[in-house]
Design a protein around this motif. Structure first.
Motif, PDB file in Angstrom:
ATOM      1  N   ALA A   6     -19.699   6.193  -1.026  1.00 24.63           N
ATOM      2  CA  ALA A   6     -20.994   6.439  -0.391  1.00 24.63           C
ATOM      3  C   ALA A   6     -20.938   7.642   0.541  1.00 24.63           C
ATOM      4  O   ALA A   6     -21.819   8.485   0.549  1.00 24.63           O
ATOM      5  CB  ALA A   6     -21.448   5.191   0.363  1.00 24.63           C
ATOM      6  N   THR A   7     -19.862   7.701   1.338  1.00 22.33           N
ATOM      7  CA  THR A   7     -19.622   8.859   2.203  1.00 22.33           C
ATOM      8  C   THR A   7     -18.108   9.117   2.131  1.00 22.33           C
ATOM      9  O   THR A   7     -17.380   8.284   1.598  1.00 22.33           O
ATOM     10  CB  THR A   7     -20.013   8.568   3.673  1.00 22.33           C
ATOM     11  OG1 THR A   7     -19.004   7.723   4.243  1.00 22.33           O
ATOM     12  CG2 THR A   7     -21.360   7.886   3.791  1.00 22.33           C
ATOM     13  N   PRO A   8     -17.608  10.236   2.677  1.00 24.61           N
ATOM     14  CA  PRO A   8     -16.158  10.446   2.626  1.00 24.61           C
ATOM     15  C   PRO A   8     -15.371   9.300   3.282  1.00 24.61           C
ATOM     16  O   PRO A   8     -14.210   9.089   2.968  1.00 24.61           O
ATOM     17  CB  PRO A   8     -15.958  11.757   3.381  1.00 24.61           C
ATOM     18  CG  PRO A   8     -17.248  12.493   3.207  1.00 24.61           C
ATOM     19  CD  PRO A   8     -18.309  11.428   3.196  1.00 24.61           C
ATOM     20  N   GLN A   9     -16.011   8.547   4.177  1.00 20.76           N
ATOM     21  CA  GLN A   9     -15.291   7.455   4.868  1.00 20.76           C
ATOM     22  C   GLN A   9     -15.597   6.068   4.306  1.00 20.76           C
ATOM     23  O   GLN A   9     -14.862   5.130   4.568  1.00 20.76           O
ATOM     24  CB  GLN A   9     -15.634   7.439   6.370  1.00 20.76           C
ATOM     25  CG  GLN A   9     -14.927   8.475   7.201  1.00 20.76           C
ATOM     26  CD  GLN A   9     -15.635   9.807   7.151  1.00 20.76           C
ATOM     27  OE1 GLN A   9     -16.857   9.866   7.107  1.00 20.76           O
ATOM     28  NE2 GLN A   9     -14.869  10.884   7.115  1.00 20.76           N
ATOM     29  N   VAL A  10     -16.689   5.951   3.571  1.00 23.40           N
ATOM     30  CA  VAL A  10     -17.115   4.605   3.135  1.00 23.40           C
ATOM     31  C   VAL A  10     -17.123   4.501   1.611  1.00 23.40           C
ATOM     32  O   VAL A  10     -17.683   5.345   0.917  1.00 23.40           O
ATOM     33  CB  VAL A  10     -18.526   4.264   3.687  1.00 23.40           C
ATOM     34  CG1 VAL A  10     -19.004   2.919   3.162  1.00 23.40           C
ATOM     35  CG2 VAL A  10     -18.509   4.264   5.210  1.00 23.40           C
ATOM     36  N   GLU A  11     -16.488   3.455   1.114  1.00 24.36           N
ATOM     37  CA  GLU A  11     -16.449   3.230  -0.329  1.00 24.36           C
ATOM     38  C   GLU A  11     -16.838   1.781  -0.619  1.00 24.36           C
ATOM     39  O   GLU A  11     -16.441   0.864   0.103  1.00 24.36           O
ATOM     40  CB  GLU A  11     -15.026   3.492  -0.847  1.00 24.36           C
ATOM     41  CG  GLU A  11     -14.924   3.444  -2.361  1.00 24.36           C
ATOM     42  CD  GLU A  11     -13.505   3.693  -2.859  1.00 24.36           C
ATOM     43  OE1 GLU A  11     -12.555   3.532  -2.087  1.00 24.36           O
ATOM     44  OE2 GLU A  11     -13.363   4.041  -4.049  1.00 24.36           O
ATOM     45  N   LEU A  12     -17.615   1.598  -1.682  1.00 24.20           N
ATOM     46  CA  LEU A  12     -17.978   0.239  -2.101  1.00 24.20           C
ATOM     47  C   LEU A  12     -17.294  -0.037  -3.438  1.00 24.20           C
ATOM     48  O   LEU A  12     -17.306   0.818  -4.328  1.00 24.20           O
ATOM     49  CB  LEU A  12     -19.498   0.106  -2.258  1.00 24.20           C
ATOM     50  CG  LEU A  12     -20.324   0.401  -1.013  1.00 24.20           C
ATOM     51  CD1 LEU A  12     -21.818   0.332  -1.328  1.00 24.20           C
ATOM     52  CD2 LEU A  12     -19.997  -0.582   0.102  1.00 24.20           C
ATOM     53  N   VAL A  13     -16.683  -1.211  -3.563  1.00 23.60           N
ATOM     54  CA  VAL A  13     -15.919  -1.530  -4.772  1.00 23.60           C
ATOM     55  C   VAL A  13     -16.325  -2.903  -5.289  1.00 23.60           C
ATOM     56  O   VAL A  13     -16.424  -3.873  -4.523  1.00 23.60           O
ATOM     57  CB  VAL A  13     -14.396  -1.550  -4.481  1.00 23.60           C
ATOM     58  CG1 VAL A  13     -13.607  -1.845  -5.752  1.00 23.60           C
ATOM     59  CG2 VAL A  13     -13.942  -0.229  -3.882  1.00 23.60           C
ATOM     60  N   GLY A  14     -16.577  -2.980  -6.589  1.00 21.86           N
ATOM     61  CA  GLY A  14     -16.868  -4.270  -7.222  1.00 21.86           C
ATOM     62  C   GLY A  14     -16.042  -4.411  -8.481  1.00 21.86           C
ATOM     63  O   GLY A  14     -15.857  -3.439  -9.217  1.00 21.86           O
ATOM     64  N   GLN A  15     -15.497  -5.600  -8.704  1.00 25.65           N
ATOM     65  CA  GLN A  15     -14.668  -5.800  -9.898  1.00 25.65           C
ATOM     66  C   GLN A  15     -15.028  -7.135 -10.556  1.00 25.65           C
ATOM     67  O   GLN A  15     -15.060  -8.172  -9.895  1.00 25.65           O
ATOM     68  CB  GLN A  15     -13.186  -5.792  -9.519  1.00 25.65           C
ATOM     69  CG  GLN A  15     -12.266  -5.775 -10.716  1.00 25.65           C
ATOM     70  CD  GLN A  15     -10.795  -5.948 -10.319  1.00 25.65           C
ATOM     71  OE1 GLN A  15     -10.311  -7.048 -10.181  1.00 25.65           O
ATOM     72  NE2 GLN A  15     -10.102  -4.839 -10.113  1.00 25.65           N
ATOM     73  N   PHE A  74     -16.239  -5.429  -2.082  1.00 20.99           N
ATOM     74  CA  PHE A  74     -16.032  -5.127  -0.662  1.00 20.99           C
ATOM     75  C   PHE A  74     -16.456  -3.711  -0.309  1.00 20.99           C
ATOM     76  O   PHE A  74     -16.612  -2.852  -1.181  1.00 20.99           O
ATOM     77  CB  PHE A  74     -14.572  -5.355  -0.261  1.00 20.99           C
ATOM     78  CG  PHE A  74     -13.572  -4.490  -0.974  1.00 20.99           C
ATOM     79  CD1 PHE A  74     -13.328  -3.196  -0.555  1.00 20.99           C
ATOM     80  CD2 PHE A  74     -12.860  -4.980  -2.049  1.00 20.99           C
ATOM     81  CE1 PHE A  74     -12.398  -2.401  -1.198  1.00 20.99           C
ATOM     82  CE2 PHE A  74     -11.921  -4.190  -2.701  1.00 20.99           C
ATOM     83  CZ  PHE A  74     -11.691  -2.895  -2.277  1.00 20.99           C
ATOM     84  N   ALA A  75     -16.633  -3.531   0.979  1.00 20.42           N
ATOM     85  CA  ALA A  75     -16.888  -2.194   1.511  1.00 20.42           C
ATOM     86  C   ALA A  75     -15.649  -1.771   2.286  1.00 20.42           C
ATOM     87  O   ALA A  75     -15.058  -2.596   3.001  1.00 20.42           O
ATOM     88  CB  ALA A  75     -18.092  -2.235   2.438  1.00 20.42           C
ATOM     89  N   ARG A 108     -11.578  -3.230   5.549  1.00 23.48           N
ATOM     90  CA  ARG A 108     -12.325  -3.690   4.376  1.00 23.48           C
ATOM     91  C   ARG A 108     -12.975  -5.027   4.701  1.00 23.48           C
ATOM     92  O   ARG A 108     -12.397  -5.855   5.397  1.00 23.48           O
ATOM     93  CB  ARG A 108     -11.398  -3.862   3.168  1.00 23.48           C
ATOM     94  CG  ARG A 108     -10.644  -2.596   2.809  1.00 23.48           C
ATOM     95  CD  ARG A 108      -9.934  -2.729   1.482  1.00 23.48           C
ATOM     96  NE  ARG A 108      -8.918  -3.783   1.459  1.00 23.48           N
ATOM     97  CZ  ARG A 108      -8.199  -4.089   0.378  1.00 23.48           C
ATOM     98  NH1 ARG A 108      -8.396  -3.427  -0.750  1.00 23.48           N
ATOM     99  NH2 ARG A 108      -7.299  -5.048   0.421  1.00 23.48           N
ATOM    100  N   ALA A 109     -14.167  -5.220   4.165  1.00 27.04           N
ATOM    101  CA  ALA A 109     -14.850  -6.501   4.372  1.00 27.04           C
ATOM    102  C   ALA A 109     -15.582  -6.879   3.103  1.00 27.04           C
ATOM    103  O   ALA A 109     -16.127  -6.019   2.415  1.00 27.04           O
ATOM    104  CB  ALA A 109     -15.830  -6.396   5.538  1.00 27.04           C
ATOM    105  N   GLY A 110     -15.570  -8.161   2.788  1.00 31.69           N
ATOM    106  CA  GLY A 110     -16.205  -8.648   1.566  1.00 31.69           C
ATOM    107  C   GLY A 110     -15.245  -9.547   0.825  1.00 31.69           C
ATOM    108  O   GLY A 110     -14.475 -10.280   1.445  1.00 31.69           O
ATOM    109  N   ARG A 111     -15.282  -9.477  -0.498  1.00 29.01           N
ATOM    110  CA  ARG A 111     -14.308 -10.228  -1.300  1.00 29.01           C
ATOM    111  C   ARG A 111     -13.126  -9.308  -1.630  1.00 29.01           C
ATOM    112  O   ARG A 111     -13.294  -8.280  -2.268  1.00 29.01           O
ATOM    113  CB  ARG A 111     -14.948 -10.757  -2.577  1.00 29.01           C
ATOM    114  CG  ARG A 111     -13.960 -11.503  -3.451  1.00 29.01           C
ATOM    115  CD  ARG A 111     -14.635 -12.336  -4.487  1.00 29.01           C
ATOM    116  NE  ARG A 111     -15.363 -13.446  -3.882  1.00 29.01           N
ATOM    117  CZ  ARG A 111     -16.034 -14.372  -4.573  1.00 29.01           C
ATOM    118  NH1 ARG A 111     -16.070 -14.303  -5.885  1.00 29.01           N
ATOM    119  NH2 ARG A 111     -16.650 -15.354  -3.954  1.00 29.01           N
TER     120      ARG A 111
END
Lengths: 409, 141
Positions: free
Chosen positions: A83-92, A111-112, A123-126
């Protein structure tokens, strides 16, 4: 029919997979990527007295010399959005053989990640459970040397993920890097047990991972604990024990409770990975407040040497539980059946085996590998926990042959 | 045995021109970096620690596809084949731990990126390192 189709598909799949180039991306930071991984594999276990499984989450294993694609075949898809150079969203999403015998897709990660700089990651989420030294996932066969992570070592660690957060800090120390990670959250999985399905979701987990990386070496110290939220169903034994009204029998039933009981895991690991040589080993201890599980120690050692595109490897792993006796205090022969019921529960928790592994990984191309592996399980007749549906004639020994194609795309 | 020696000799003959070429790691002159150690280059390229001593975030650039320069770079740096490097990234990507290096289509595009980004690094032949970049590590071929 299914097995035959699977066997004929293995080389075809390997050829198709190689045709795709891995990780083709533009030369600027990619904002979105969709990748996948999979394993198509068959395995057979010689013994017809017990089923060999990959880990505790699997309701059935393989047995009786029948080839089966059940335990190792898996398919996963992963989307990453920077999303930004510092923030990534990942789903699997992963489809694998599940506790309920289906292959319904499940959300492994969601997670984000926030990396304010190269030293810190939150990181937060699953999030994936970090038990393996090399990766958070034990399902990406292409990423590791053997067909599957050691069943003796990782088999009882059936948590693949948890819902929560982790924080990593990486700092240069001496000639290497010290990476520390704290994690906490709650599990969100179910697993298969003899009496049905055990819901472990909502069990608080927390832990610490310390890695020191220097040159080709990686050293690891790992501690984790889980406080179970739900009991396992040991009916009718536990109900009958309580009905006796005898304090020692009620105490025995209480000892089999899992809810609000903590299980602790400690591990040490070392990895040497330089050029064609890869050697890794880990030791763990698992201790339980509940007496439904035995305390255990396990370890593995795996060494491979690459010759061209083929990497032969040898390994040894072991898993041994320590029996903590539990008695009802009820007299025989009046309560013989109930005493025997408790003994059966205790006996089912015994692990006492060593596995010798011999195999080879062939890197067919840069996104596909073929592996052949032979595992000789050598245990005592009492070693029933590592296998499923152990029959009275189970002697603790079986030979497992596996052939898999691992790919990433 | 004689055949094997002959084969090795032929391989050496074929590889001789490659060995003569020098492979180097370059950075942007504004990065504040004069030299990098092998360990630092490994940490940056394998995503273990992407921070230059000057405090700037390091952005490694890799070449797209399975080409000869890339093969030599990883062989010299960590003694690994491209299949092994891909396996390494597979385990990190599918754990969401870290990102692989950005990919450039060719050396010119990698140099262009380095020239435009203070934290960027690339590997090139020494003869390709021009005024836009600074050589900070020699892979010693």
């Amino acid at each position: 029919m299914y097995r035959k189709t699977l066997m004929t598909m293995l080389p075809l799949l390997a050829a198709l997979s190689c045709a795709n180039s891995w990780a083709a991306e533009p030369d600027e930071i990619p904002t979105f990527s969709l990748r996948g991984f999979g394993t198509l594999g068959v395995a057979r276990s010689a013994s017809d007295q017990a089923e060999f499984a990959r880990d505790f989450s699997q309701p059935h294993g393989i047995k009786g010399g029948q080839w089966s694609g059940r335990i190792d075949s898996v398919l996963g898809l992963q989307a990453n959005w920077q999303a930004t150079p510092q923030v990534e969203l990942v789903g699997q999403l992963v489809s694998r053989y599940r506790y309920d015998e289906s292959r319904d897709p499940e959300v492994m990660w969601a997670f984000a990640k926030w990396e304010p700089d190269a030293r810190v990651a939150l990181r937060a989420g699953r999030i994936g459970s970090d038990f393996m030294m090399l990766a958070d996932s034990r399902l990406v066969g292409y990423s590791y040397l053997p067909v599957r992570p050691s069943a003796d070592f990782f088999g009882p660690l059936f948590f693949s993920h948890f819902d929560g957060a982790d924080a990593s800090l990486t700092l240069p120390l001496g000639s290497g890097l010290l990476r520390s990670k704290l994690f906490a959250g709650a599990t969100s999985e179910k697993t298969s047990i003899k009496s049905g399905i055990w819901d472990t979701s909502g069990s608080p987990v927390r832990g610490l991972v310390l890695d020191y990386l220097t040159g080709p070496w990686q050293f690891r110290v790992n501690s984790a604990s889980v406080r179970f939220s739900h009991d396992m169903n040991f009916a009718p034994v536990t109900d009958l024990l309580r009905m006796t009204g005898v304090p020692s029998a009620i105490a025995a039933a209480d000892q089999l409770k899992l809810a609000d009981k903590t299980t602790r895991y400690h591990a040490l690991g070392v990895l040497y990975d330089a050029g064609p040589v890869q050697v890794q080993g880990m030791l763990n201890t698992i201790s339980n407040e509940t007496q439904a599980f035995q305390n255990s120690r396990a370890g593995y050692l795996l060494a491979g040497y690459r010759l061209g595109t083929v990497m032969p490897y040898v390994g040894v792993s072991w898993w041994k539980s320590k029996l903590r006796p539990l008695a009802t205090g009820l007299p025989n022969p009046l309560f013989a059946e109930l005493n025997q019921g408790l003994d059966t529960i205790m006996a089912a928790g015994v692990a006492d085996q060593t596995t010798y592994t011999l195999g080879a990984r062939w890197n067919l191309c840069t996104n596909t590998a073929i592996k052949l592996q032979w595992d000789a399980v050598r245990g005592s007749a009492a070693s029933k926990l590592p296998v499923i549906n152990a029959q009275p004639d189970w002697n603790g020994r079986t030979n497992v042959i596996s052939a898999v194609v691992d790919f990433v795309f | 045995m004689a055949l094997r020696k002959l084969f090795c000799f032929l391989c050496l003959m074929l590889l001789a021109p490659l060995a003569a070429a020098d492979l180097v790691v370059v950075v942007n002159p504004k990065s504040g970096i004069e030299r990098l150690s092998q360990e630092e280059v490994i940490n940056i390229y394998l995503g273990r620690y992407r921070r230059l001593v000057s405090g700037i975030a390091a952005e490694p650039i890799d070449l797209m596809g399975d080409n000869e320069l890339k093969t030599r770079f990883y062989r010299r740096l960590v003694g690994k084949t491209l299949a092994e490097i891909n396996a390494y990234w597979a385990r990190l990507i599918f754990s969401g731990r870290t990102r692989p290096p950005h990919l450039a289509e060719n050396v010119e595009s990698a140099l262009h990126y380095v020239a435009a980004h203070p934290g960027a690094l690339a590997y090139v032949e020494r003869s390709q390192a021009d005024m836009r970049v600074r050589v900070v590590y020699d892979l010693g071929e």
